[in-house]
Design a protein around this motif. Sequence first.
Motif, PDB file in Angstrom:
ATOM      1  N   TYR A 195       0.835  -1.168   0.027  1.00  0.00           N
ATOM      2  CA  TYR A 195       0.001  -0.126  -0.104  1.00  0.00           C
ATOM      3  C   TYR A 195       0.944   1.241  -0.052  1.00  0.00           C
ATOM      4  N   LEU A 196       0.384   2.314  -0.533  1.00  0.00           N
ATOM      5  CA  LEU A 196       0.856   3.673  -0.414  1.00  0.00           C
ATOM      6  C   LEU A 196      -0.042   4.507   0.703  1.00  0.00           C
ATOM      7  N   ASN A 197       0.949   5.132   1.380  1.00  0.00           N
ATOM      8  CA  ASN A 197       0.208   5.774   2.609  1.00  0.00           C
ATOM      9  C   ASN A 197       0.690   7.144   2.563  1.00  0.00           C
ATOM     10  N   CYS A 198      -0.561   8.018   2.580  1.00  0.00           N
ATOM     11  CA  CYS A 198      -0.517   9.427   2.579  1.00  0.00           C
ATOM     12  C   CYS A 198      -0.801   9.963   4.032  1.00  0.00           C
ATOM     13  N   PRO A 199       0.008  10.599   4.923  1.00  0.00           N
ATOM     14  CA  PRO A 199      -0.139  11.010   6.255  1.00  0.00           C
ATOM     15  C   PRO A 199      -0.873  12.325   6.570  1.00  0.00           C
ATOM     16  N   MET A 200      -1.816  12.575   7.437  1.00  0.00           N
ATOM     17  CA  MET A 200      -2.079  13.933   7.859  1.00  0.00           C
ATOM     18  C   MET A 200      -1.893  13.988   9.268  1.00  0.00           C
ATOM     19  N   ASP A 201      -1.595  15.207   9.370  1.00  0.00           N
ATOM     20  CA  ASP A 201      -1.551  15.735  10.724  1.00  0.00           C
ATOM     21  C   ASP A 201      -2.882  16.275  11.043  1.00  0.00           C
ATOM     22  N   ARG A 202      -3.154  16.756  12.394  1.00  0.00           N
ATOM     23  CA  ARG A 202      -4.436  17.248  12.743  1.00  0.00           C
ATOM     24  C   ARG A 202      -4.971  18.392  12.129  1.00  0.00           C
ATOM     25  N   GLU A 203      -4.343  19.399  11.574  1.00  0.00           N
ATOM     26  CA  GLU A 203      -4.763  20.660  10.958  1.00  0.00           C
ATOM     27  C   GLU A 203      -5.183  20.116   9.424  1.00  0.00           C
ATOM     28  N   ARG A 204      -4.380  19.418   8.823  1.00  0.00           N
ATOM     29  CA  ARG A 204      -4.605  18.931   7.499  1.00  0.00           C
ATOM     30  C   ARG A 204      -6.137  18.411   7.418  1.00  0.00           C
TER      31      ARG A 204
END
Length: 451
Positions: A195-204
Motif C-alpha cells: 500500500y501507499l500511505n499518505c499521512p495527515m496531521d490534525r490540522e490537515r
Amino acid sequence: MTETLHIIGGGMAGSEAAWQAASMGVPVVIHEMRPETGTFAHRTAHLAEMVCSNSFRSDDDEQNAVGLLHWEMREAGGLVMAMADRHRLPAGGALAVDRDAFARDVTATLAAHPNVTLATGEITELPPVGRWIVATGPLTSSALGQSIARITGADALAFFDAIAPIVHADSVDMSVAWRQSRYDKGETEEERQAYLNCPMDRERYEAFIDALVAADKTEFHEGETAGYFDGCLPIEVMAERGRETLRHGPMKPVGLTNPHKPEKKPWAVVQLRRDNALGTLYNMVGFQTKMKYGAQTDVFRLIPGLENARFARLGGIHRNTFLNAPTLLDAELRLRARPHIRFAGQITGVEGYVESAAMGLFAGKLAAAEILGRRLPPAPPDSAVGALVHHITGGAEAKSFQPMNVNFGLFRPLDGVKGGRRGRRDRYKAYTDRAKAAWTAWLTQTALDAA
C-alpha cells in the motif's frame, strides 16, 4: 439431448454459475447485454468486470468469514477464485487482483469451454419457460427490473452505490507518502509494502473534513431516496456522521509508521492499494464518493502526497437494485412465483464480489443438477455458503432486509451459546473448522450422488 441452462448476466455470479454448470456437463448460454447496452459503471465488454474495488478482501480462511468463503469456493473448483489467484497482486493479507487481466482471463476461459456459449444483447423480460438463472447484479436494466416487479408483485428495493477513484502511481509524491501494509502484514517484502500511505496531521485532517462536507455532491433525482450499502458508504456521508468517523474508518492511522517522520504519529492516513500488475495504478481505499468530478480533484489534492495527483478514474455514484429475497426466493434460490428461474449474485441481497460469486456457484450447481435429473442436498448451514443462503432466503427479517457481507454473525452459535465461552481467535477458528468439515462433507456427498 441435455437441456440448456440460460444465464442472464455475465458478472461474478453469472460467470461462476456458468462455469459450475458447464463443468457438470450442462450446455450453458450466458446472455450479457454489454457491449450493446452499457452501464454507468462498466468500462469493458469483459465478463466478471470489477467496477468498484479490485479487492476480494481478506484471504485468511481461519480468522475471517470472507477468507473462509474463498476457501470453500476453491474447494468447489470455483473459476472466480482460480482467476483471482492467477492474477493476484501484493495486498498484505487481502486478495487483490489486476482487474483487467482477471476479467479478460475469466472471459477467455468461459469462451473456450465447449459447453459455454456467449450471447450479447439485453433480455428485457423474465422468460416464461426453460431453465434460467438471473445474475444481473445491482445494475439490472430498467426493463428487466420492471418485469421482475410485475411478476413478483413487489418492487425491487433500491439503494445507491459509490465507487472510488484510481490514481496514477507516478503522480504520488513519494517524499511524503511511503509503502507499507498495515501492521506489516504479508509473507513477502512486496506484500508488506503493498500500500501507499499518505499521512495527515490534525490540522490537515480538519481542513480535509471541512472540504469534504462543503464539496458539490451528486444530487438524486426527484422521487429517489438515498440508501447505501453500509460497506460502501461515500466518504462524505461518513464525514457528515461525525468529524472523527473517517479517522476511525478508512483513514485510521493504526499499524503504520511514517519512515519520513518516524518520531511523529500521523493523525490520519489515506491508503492506496495497487490496482494493476504493473503497479502503475492505485485505488484509494475506502474512498467511494458522490462528489462531482471537479470537486473530487480539488478535495483529493488536499491530501499530502496527492497535491499533483492524476486520476485514471474519478469516483461516482449509481443506482442499484436488489430483491427482497426472504419473501421472493426459496432455499434453492428459485423465484417462488416462477420456480424455473433462479436468482444469483448481488441482486439476491448479498454484498461483495466474493459473496456474489458464491451465490452463482451454488445456483449453478443446483440448476445443473436439476437439469441432469438429480437434486443436491441443501447447503450445509455451518458453511459460509450455507450461512449466506440461509440469511437471504429466510434468516433475515424481510421488513428490514438489506445487502449483507458474509460474517460470523450469520453462523449458528457455538457450544449452544452465541459466541460460546471462547476468546475471539479461538471462536473464529472453531467457526472455520466446523465450516470446512461441513463443506467438505457436502462436496463429497454431491460427488457421490453424481457418480
